[in-house]
Design a protein around this motif. Structure first.
Motif, PDB file in Angstrom:
ATOM      1  N   LEU A 125      -2.442  53.198  39.159  1.00  0.00           N
ATOM      2  CA  LEU A 125      -1.312  52.805  40.010  1.00  0.00           C
ATOM      3  C   LEU A 125      -0.200  53.853  39.948  1.00  0.00           C
ATOM      4  O   LEU A 125       0.452  54.140  40.949  1.00  0.00           O
ATOM      5  CB  LEU A 125      -0.769  51.439  39.598  1.00  0.00           C
ATOM      6  CG  LEU A 125      -1.604  50.230  39.986  1.00  0.00           C
ATOM      7  CD1 LEU A 125      -0.917  48.949  39.569  1.00  0.00           C
ATOM      8  CD2 LEU A 125      -1.878  50.203  41.487  1.00  0.00           C
ATOM      9  N   PHE A 126      -0.008  54.423  38.764  1.00  0.00           N
ATOM     10  CA  PHE A 126       1.006  55.470  38.609  1.00  0.00           C
ATOM     11  C   PHE A 126       0.596  56.709  39.381  1.00  0.00           C
ATOM     12  O   PHE A 126       1.418  57.341  40.033  1.00  0.00           O
ATOM     13  CB  PHE A 126       1.205  55.814  37.132  1.00  0.00           C
ATOM     14  CG  PHE A 126       2.312  55.036  36.501  1.00  0.00           C
ATOM     15  CD1 PHE A 126       3.623  55.196  36.938  1.00  0.00           C
ATOM     16  CD2 PHE A 126       2.063  54.148  35.483  1.00  0.00           C
ATOM     17  CE1 PHE A 126       4.660  54.477  36.370  1.00  0.00           C
ATOM     18  CE2 PHE A 126       3.099  53.422  34.902  1.00  0.00           C
ATOM     19  CZ  PHE A 126       4.406  53.585  35.351  1.00  0.00           C
ATOM     20  N   LYS A 127      -0.675  57.035  39.320  1.00  0.00           N
ATOM     21  CA  LYS A 127      -1.177  58.252  39.964  1.00  0.00           C
ATOM     22  C   LYS A 127      -1.075  58.135  41.483  1.00  0.00           C
ATOM     23  O   LYS A 127      -0.637  59.065  42.160  1.00  0.00           O
ATOM     24  CB  LYS A 127      -2.632  58.493  39.543  1.00  0.00           C
ATOM     25  CG  LYS A 127      -3.031  59.942  39.544  1.00  0.00           C
ATOM     26  CD  LYS A 127      -4.368  60.174  38.845  1.00  0.00           C
ATOM     27  CE  LYS A 127      -5.517  59.435  39.500  1.00  0.00           C
ATOM     28  NZ  LYS A 127      -6.794  59.594  38.740  1.00  0.00           N
ATOM     29  N   LEU A 128      -1.444  56.982  41.989  1.00  0.00           N
ATOM     30  CA  LEU A 128      -1.464  56.801  43.442  1.00  0.00           C
ATOM     31  C   LEU A 128      -0.170  56.248  44.008  1.00  0.00           C
ATOM     32  O   LEU A 128       0.096  56.399  45.195  1.00  0.00           O
ATOM     33  CB  LEU A 128      -2.603  55.853  43.836  1.00  0.00           C
ATOM     34  CG  LEU A 128      -3.872  56.548  44.267  1.00  0.00           C
ATOM     35  CD1 LEU A 128      -4.495  57.286  43.112  1.00  0.00           C
ATOM     36  CD2 LEU A 128      -4.818  55.536  44.879  1.00  0.00           C
ATOM     37  N   ASN A 129       0.593  55.593  43.163  1.00  0.00           N
ATOM     38  CA  ASN A 129       1.843  54.960  43.554  1.00  0.00           C
ATOM     39  C   ASN A 129       1.669  53.760  44.476  1.00  0.00           C
ATOM     40  O   ASN A 129       2.596  53.049  44.778  1.00  0.00           O
ATOM     41  CB  ASN A 129       2.788  55.982  44.205  1.00  0.00           C
ATOM     42  CG  ASN A 129       4.210  55.483  44.188  1.00  0.00           C
ATOM     43  OD1 ASN A 129       4.556  54.696  43.322  1.00  0.00           O
ATOM     44  ND2 ASN A 129       5.010  55.910  45.121  1.00  0.00           N
ATOM     45  N   SER A 130       0.502  53.563  44.961  1.00  0.00           N
ATOM     46  CA  SER A 130       0.186  52.361  45.722  1.00  0.00           C
ATOM     47  C   SER A 130      -1.322  52.282  45.810  1.00  0.00           C
ATOM     48  O   SER A 130      -1.985  53.296  45.783  1.00  0.00           O
ATOM     49  CB  SER A 130       0.793  52.394  47.113  1.00  0.00           C
ATOM     50  OG  SER A 130      -0.089  53.005  48.018  1.00  0.00           O
ATOM     51  N   CYS A 131      -1.814  51.110  45.911  1.00  0.00           N
ATOM     52  CA  CYS A 131      -3.241  50.971  45.691  1.00  0.00           C
ATOM     53  C   CYS A 131      -3.741  49.629  46.207  1.00  0.00           C
ATOM     54  O   CYS A 131      -3.006  48.651  46.191  1.00  0.00           O
ATOM     55  CB  CYS A 131      -3.505  51.032  44.189  1.00  0.00           C
ATOM     56  SG  CYS A 131      -5.162  51.503  43.818  1.00  0.00           S
ATOM     57  N   VAL A 132      -4.969  49.567  46.623  1.00  0.00           N
ATOM     58  CA  VAL A 132      -5.575  48.287  46.923  1.00  0.00           C
ATOM     59  C   VAL A 132      -6.602  47.973  45.854  1.00  0.00           C
ATOM     60  O   VAL A 132      -7.051  48.855  45.142  1.00  0.00           O
ATOM     61  CB  VAL A 132      -6.241  48.271  48.319  1.00  0.00           C
ATOM     62  CG1 VAL A 132      -5.176  48.329  49.406  1.00  0.00           C
ATOM     63  CG2 VAL A 132      -7.212  49.396  48.461  1.00  0.00           C
TER      64      VAL A 132
END
Lengths: 110, 110
Positions: free
Chosen positions: B35-42
């Motif tokens: 989540l930190f890497k992508l900053n948003s996620c499904v």
DNA sequence: TTTATTTATTGCAATATTACGATTAAGTAT
DNA sequence: ATACTTAATCGTAATATTGCAATAAATAAA
């Protein structure tokens, strides 16, 4: 199934989880805080300080010791437990690194 | 008995333990890192990224969400999960405080 | 409306954790 | 040697956690 599939995670992730799990019980948090406050301690003190039975405290201490978070020295009939400072610093770094992850992009959808 | 006696510990100790327990599984550590890497996620991304089944991931996400560590926004058929920045800062402080406990006296018996 | 797509929930089996009484082990003191 | 003190270990019961197949729910696309 109650069985953590450690093999699908990185070593860092597993180490992080293992240490966190050790902090994941209030008795162990209390034990560590007490050891910090006194800087040295015997198991009996902890049994009085925390309200749990002696075998329970002993079990929690063993867990912390197995992970290297604390050290124990036999002193006559009693045992002197204390924080493993080197390990503590190492763990501290691990957690600080984990917490310092920051989101690059602040335009969040949430 | 598998039943933690929360009532004999301070609120801080219980909170510390509760959050630490959330970090106490490599899948949840991996989820947070992702989540930190992508900053948003499904959720689907996570199922692919991590090797666990969809219901398992969903369960881990729920746990993190219940504790307020992550937030989830419904976006059509998928859900956008992300770190709850405010809560993260609060937790970060809690842990930093915990790690910054230092022994006063260095003349340790261990 | 039917069909995908995506995530949540339910139900259940397997394993882990927590707690403690009873006992053991190991040292001290008498 | 005997009694005492302190901590570890064993055995066991109760509860918690983990994981997933099956299913449901909810939206989107056809």
């Amino acid at each position: 199934m109650g069985l953590t599939k450690s093999e699908m995670f990185t070593e860092e992730q597993n180490r992080m989880a293992l240490i966190a799990k050790a902090f994941g019980h209030p008795a162990r948090v209390a034990i560590l805080q007490h050891l910090f406050k006194l800087n040295s301690c015997v198991c009996g003190d902890l049994v009085n300080e925390i309200g749990l039975a002696q075998p329970t405290i002993s079990q929690h201490l063993k867990e912390l010791k197995t992970l290297g978070i604390i050290k124990g020295n036999i002193e006559g009939t009693s045992v002197c437990y204390c924080i493993n400072q080197d390990e503590w610093q190492s763990i501290k770094q691990l957690f600080i690194q984990f917490f310092e992850q920051e989101t690059i992009e602040k335009g969040n959808c949430c």
